[in-house]
Design an enzyme around this catalytic site. Structure first.
Site, PDB file in Angstrom:
ATOM      1  N   ASN A  55      10.633   3.929   1.164  1.00 39.17           N
ATOM      2  CA  ASN A  55      10.263   2.683   1.846  1.00 39.17           C
ATOM      3  C   ASN A  55      10.892   1.458   1.188  1.00 39.17           C
ATOM      4  O   ASN A  55      10.420   0.333   1.360  1.00 39.17           O
ATOM      5  CB  ASN A  55       8.742   2.528   1.911  1.00 39.17           C
ATOM      6  CG  ASN A  55       8.136   3.362   3.040  1.00 39.17           C
ATOM      7  OD1 ASN A  55       8.843   3.769   3.958  1.00 39.17           O
ATOM      8  ND2 ASN A  55       6.834   3.607   2.977  1.00 39.17           N
ATOM      9  N   TRP A  83       0.796  -1.233   0.000  1.00 43.61           N
ATOM     10  CA  TRP A  83       0.000   0.000   0.000  1.00 43.61           C
ATOM     11  C   TRP A  83       0.827   1.281   0.000  1.00 43.61           C
ATOM     12  O   TRP A  83       0.355   2.326  -0.449  1.00 43.61           O
ATOM     13  CB  TRP A  83      -1.001   0.036   1.187  1.00 43.61           C
ATOM     14  CG  TRP A  83      -1.967   1.175   1.100  1.00 43.61           C
ATOM     15  CD1 TRP A  83      -3.132   1.216   0.380  1.00 43.61           C
ATOM     16  CD2 TRP A  83      -1.839   2.450   1.727  1.00 43.61           C
ATOM     17  NE1 TRP A  83      -3.728   2.442   0.522  1.00 43.61           N
ATOM     18  CE2 TRP A  83      -2.946   3.219   1.352  1.00 43.61           C
ATOM     19  CE3 TRP A  83      -0.869   3.020   2.576  1.00 43.61           C
ATOM     20  CZ2 TRP A  83      -3.138   4.521   1.788  1.00 43.61           C
ATOM     21  CZ3 TRP A  83      -1.051   4.315   3.014  1.00 43.61           C
ATOM     22  CH2 TRP A  83      -2.195   5.049   2.620  1.00 43.61           C
ATOM     23  N   ASP A  84       2.060   1.265   0.450  1.00 45.17           N
ATOM     24  CA  ASP A  84       2.809   2.526   0.590  1.00 45.17           C
ATOM     25  C   ASP A  84       4.221   2.383   0.038  1.00 45.17           C
ATOM     26  O   ASP A  84       5.179   2.873   0.627  1.00 45.17           O
ATOM     27  CB  ASP A  84       2.846   2.916   2.077  1.00 45.17           C
ATOM     28  CG  ASP A  84       3.196   4.377   2.299  1.00 45.17           C
ATOM     29  OD1 ASP A  84       3.032   5.184   1.358  1.00 45.17           O
ATOM     30  OD2 ASP A  84       3.649   4.716   3.403  1.00 45.17           O
ATOM     31  N   LEU A  85       4.358   1.712  -1.122  1.00 43.20           N
ATOM     32  CA  LEU A  85       5.708   1.466  -1.623  1.00 43.20           C
ATOM     33  C   LEU A  85       6.188   2.641  -2.476  1.00 43.20           C
ATOM     34  O   LEU A  85       5.960   2.698  -3.677  1.00 43.20           O
ATOM     35  CB  LEU A  85       5.781   0.152  -2.414  1.00 43.20           C
ATOM     36  CG  LEU A  85       7.210  -0.423  -2.423  1.00 43.20           C
ATOM     37  CD1 LEU A  85       7.590  -0.948  -1.052  1.00 43.20           C
ATOM     38  CD2 LEU A  85       7.395  -1.487  -3.466  1.00 43.20           C
TER      39      LEU A  85
END
Ligand SMILES: Nc1ncnc2c1ncn2[C@@H]1O[C@H](COP(=O)(O)OP(=O)(O)O)[C@@H](O)[C@H]1O
Ligand SMILES: [Mg+2]
Length: 314
Positions: A206, A200-202
């Protein structure tokens, strides 16, 4: 060798304390030094350098009594963060940071230490960075989601339900129409929401390289950290990377074309059907826009509308 447990008090970086508003955040940051101390003692850890942080988590480099260098990650438990230890365990250490221990109810994890100075953000060639990130997304999405994570189907339905009320806040009728178009695209995909383990937050910050000492044969050169996992279609994963290095997009001669270039590269490398990927990316735009409206916005962020319009006008 004796192992000293004496610690200096953990200081919460001022930028982390100031990164959010509200009583709950203030209470959590105020309790952080005691929480850190509790887990440094419980897991026999020694501080080993200055803290790092993002917008949410405090990350303390630590040494274990035995074992490789590690970090202690502390973050508030909420619906986004609570699945992180489960997702990291299911992925294993091949394409993501290794989870060494966790106390899920406290929002505390002991993670393998990676090389924080080498994230994908340091790869200056934009195409190479996006290819590496896309390869990693393909590997992460090869894994089925375990039971117990939030579901993209629930998130998508809840978004669609809110559109009629929320779009009334928007001043510009064309932005109201855009929101409705995004909702219609998501509605078409609702009966096939997917079952993969999503990060979801790549985005580039990250994705970190392992320390040279922990790079073993067969291990990926770039590893994911910081998932806010859910179960769903990998086509929902593209937006953070489409928005990365936004200056490169807006200074392009043709902004829509620059966005579509990224989108085509990602869908090609990950192996996604372009139409589904466009639909779920519009869903991701919708998610961001609804959050902004909830926070009081009466206009949409230009980068969100630019991405949506580029994908609607291929
Ligand atoms: N395993 C790790 N090894 C080394 N540094 C890390 C590790 N995990 C996180 N960090 C550092 O801490 C920062 C914040 O951690 P992250 O997990 O991304 O939390 P946030 O949700 O606050 O972004 C990262 O950008 C990175 O610099
Ligand atoms: Mg992060």
């Amino acid at each position: 060798m004796s192992f000293s447990r004496s610690q200096s008090r953990v200081q919460v970086p001022a930028a982390l304390a100031a990164s959010q508003d509200g009583d709950a955040w203030r209470a959590w940051t105020a309790a952080l030094p005691a929480l850190a101390k509790e887990f440094l003692d419980r897991w026999s850890l020694r501080l080993d350098g200055p803290p790092a942080h993002g917008a949410v988590a405090l990350v303390l480099p630590v040494l274990q009594a035995e074992g490789p260098p590690a970090v202690l990650k502390l973050q508030p438990v909420d619906e986004e963060t609570q699945g992180e230890p489960l997702a990291l365990r299911v992925w294993g250490a091949r394409h993501a940071v290794a989870l060494l221990d966790s106390a899920p109810d406290s929002g505390v994890m002991l993670l393998e230490r990676l090389d924080a100075a080498r994230s994908l953000a340091t790869v200056s060639d934009g195409t190479a960075a996006l290819e590496r990130l896309s390869e990693l997304l393909a590997q992460l999405a090869a894994v089925p989601a375990p039971a117990g994570l939030r579901l993209l189907s629930d998130i998508a339905r809840a978004m669609i339900d809110r559109v009629p009320t929320y779009s009334r806040s928007l001043a510009d009728p064309s932005e109201r129409r855009l929101l409705a178009t995004c909702a219609a695209a998501v509605r078409e995909l609702l009966d096939e929401p997917g079952d993969r383990l999503l990060h979801w937050d790549l985005h580039y910050d990250n994705v970190l390289a392992p320390l040279p000492s922990s790079q073993v044969a067969g291990r990926a050169p770039w590893l994911a950290i910081d998932p806010k996992p859910l179960a769903g279609d990998p086509a929902f994963e593209l937006l953070p990377a489409l928005r990365n290095r936004w200056d490169d997009v807006i200074t392009a001669a043709d902004v829509s074309r620059a966005i579509r270039h990224r989108f085509h590269l990602m869908t090609e490398v990950i192996g996604l059907d372009r139409e589904r990927a466009a639909g779920w990316t519009l869903g991701r735009v919708l998610q961001n826009c609804l959050w902004d409206i909830e926070d009081g916005a009466v206009t949409l962020q230009p980068e969100q509308t630019a991405i949506a319009r580029a994908l609607l006008d291929p």
